[in-house]
Design an enzyme around this catalytic site. Structure first.
Site, PDB file in Angstrom:
ATOM      1  N   ASP A 164     -11.087   2.584   3.792  1.00 18.35           N
ATOM      2  CA  ASP A 164     -11.519   1.229   3.454  1.00 18.35           C
ATOM      3  C   ASP A 164     -13.010   1.129   3.160  1.00 18.35           C
ATOM      4  O   ASP A 164     -13.490   0.077   2.725  1.00 18.35           O
ATOM      5  CB  ASP A 164     -11.202   0.302   4.635  1.00 18.35           C
ATOM      6  CG  ASP A 164      -9.997  -0.558   4.362  1.00 18.35           C
ATOM      7  OD1 ASP A 164      -9.636  -0.695   3.174  1.00 18.35           O
ATOM      8  OD2 ASP A 164      -9.419  -1.093   5.319  1.00 18.35           O
ATOM      9  N   LYS A 210       0.840  -1.211   0.000  1.00 20.45           N
ATOM     10  CA  LYS A 210       0.000   0.000   0.000  1.00 20.45           C
ATOM     11  C   LYS A 210       0.871   1.256   0.000  1.00 20.45           C
ATOM     12  O   LYS A 210       0.587   2.211  -0.726  1.00 20.45           O
ATOM     13  CB  LYS A 210      -0.945  -0.023   1.220  1.00 20.45           C
ATOM     14  CG  LYS A 210      -2.063  -1.044   1.035  1.00 20.45           C
ATOM     15  CD  LYS A 210      -2.844  -1.351   2.301  1.00 20.45           C
ATOM     16  CE  LYS A 210      -3.789  -2.535   2.038  1.00 20.45           C
ATOM     17  NZ  LYS A 210      -4.479  -3.010   3.244  1.00 20.45           N
ATOM     18  N   GLN A 219      -4.813  -1.805   9.318  1.00 21.24           N
ATOM     19  CA  GLN A 219      -4.520  -3.086   8.667  1.00 21.24           C
ATOM     20  C   GLN A 219      -5.055  -4.239   9.520  1.00 21.24           C
ATOM     21  O   GLN A 219      -4.695  -4.368  10.687  1.00 21.24           O
ATOM     22  CB  GLN A 219      -2.999  -3.236   8.446  1.00 21.24           C
ATOM     23  CG  GLN A 219      -2.608  -4.502   7.720  1.00 21.24           C
ATOM     24  CD  GLN A 219      -3.170  -4.562   6.299  1.00 21.24           C
ATOM     25  OE1 GLN A 219      -3.103  -3.601   5.534  1.00 21.24           O
ATOM     26  NE2 GLN A 219      -3.774  -5.692   5.945  1.00 21.24           N
TER      27      GLN A 219
END
Ligand code: NAP
Length: 311
Positions: A129, A62, A106
């Site tokens: 997200d 990422k 995460q």
């Protein structure tokens, strides 16, 4: 080549790797154009807790993707022993930080931490997200907002290959909040008739056999084979598994990646199919960037240029 031009025999491969590169080019130019007016580039904060090696790989992928398109990334790496309050306090700081447009935690978090409480602490307008309760509600109501990355990536792939969705019979295998549920909502919003299968579904074979469009996100390697497929169906394999045979373990070879779909069996039957790797996987990171850049445009009063990618 479009799916309608194809004969059954060997499925068109929906190439997520290629589309991710195309979309990164688009993001690069949108960021370059907006940065002058905004006086700053977009910013993504990534929170990692503990030392799970797979999480480490995902986080560095990422960070690298951010660097490629010109998004600033800020990593907060907590030790395995961090508690929920420490992580939440950091999220609250990031919520107030004007240089941060998106925040990502995460997953998975160490078991001792309260995942729900931590995710709920993220400002929904910085939810990179798209998994905050408010943003899932926005998806349900077709309101603008960041979208769950993996299903949004699937929608972008289907759109890129001009696969018709309206009026089609779609089946989604899996009902997780991360993939299955938002996937079904996105397909329904584009006027597919959608069924969701899960671990208690009876007669999975006959249900999936009705699907013009089958999305598999069960997390079970090879659960879908030729007997589950209607000839000519479009099959999207979200599953990703690292399989290491005993021989490979001994020889130190890299694990082989496979999906929830038995590729060799389904390939001759489907009209289009996502490979693993190189299908859905690369799109997930790209959609994280799309959410972040779109939030930046919102925070900085810029024109929205990415709404076609937020289904
Ligand atoms: P998950 O939270 O474990 O959910 C799996 C879902 O599949 C559940 O709803 C479960 O039903 C259902 N299921 C399990 N066994 C089944 C069976 N035999 N028949 C029908 N349904 C079954 O997994 P997830 O997070 O959604 O992820 C699914 C897969 O996608 C995993 O392999 C994951 O690694 C992969 N993934 C890939 C990406 C990517 O970027 N490519 C991103 C996210 C996830 P119940 O609800 O009844 O338990």
């Amino acid at each position: 080549m479009l799916v309608k031009d194809l004969n059954i025999g060997m499925a068109l491969k929906l190439n997520g790797k290629k589309l991710a590169i195309e979309l990164e080019d688009r993001l690069l130019s949108d960021i370059a154009l907006g940065t002058e007016k905004a006086s700053r580039p977009p910013g993504l904060a990534v929170i990692r807790v503990g030392n799970d090696p797979a999480s480490g790989v995902y986080v560095s992928n990422k960070e690298r993707a951010c660097a490629r398109v010109g998004v600033n990334s800020f990593l907060s790496h907590f030790s395995e022993n961090a508690n929920s309050s420490e992580v939440i306090a950091r999220i609250q700081e990031l919520n107030r930080d004007d240089l941060v447009d998106g925040i990502l935690v995460q997953l998975p978090l160490p078991k001792e931490l309260n995942e729900q409480e931590i995710l709920a602490a993220i400002d929904p307008n910085k939810d990179a997200d798209g998994l905050h309760t408010l943003n899932l509600g926005r998806l349900l109501k077709s309101e603008r907002g960041p979208r769950s990355c993996t299903p949004a990536g699937v929608m972008a792939l289907l759109s890129r290959y001009e696969i018709p969705i309206e009026g089609k019979r779609a089946v989604v295998v899996g009902r997780s909040i991360l993939v299955g549920q938002p996937m079904a909502l996105m397909l329904q919003a584009q006027n597919a008739t959608v069924s969701i299968a899960h671990s208690r579904t009876k007669e999975l074979t006959s249900l999936t056999g009705e699907a013009d469009l089958l999305v598999v996100a069960a997390g079970r390697p090879g659960i879908i084979g030729s007997n589950h497929i209607k000839p000519g169906a479009v099959v999207v394999d979200v599953g990703i598994h690292r399989i290491l045979s005993t021989g490979e373990k001994e020889s130190g070879n890299k694990p082989k990646l496979c999906g929830d779909v038995l590729f060799e069996e389904v390939d001759p039957l489907a009209s289009a199919l996502t490979p693993v790797p190189g299908g859905v996987g690369p799109m997930t990171v790209t959609m994280l960037l799309v959410n972040t850049v779109s939030l930046w445009q919102e925070h900085c009063g810029l024109s929205y240029t990415l709404d076609d990618l937020l289904p």
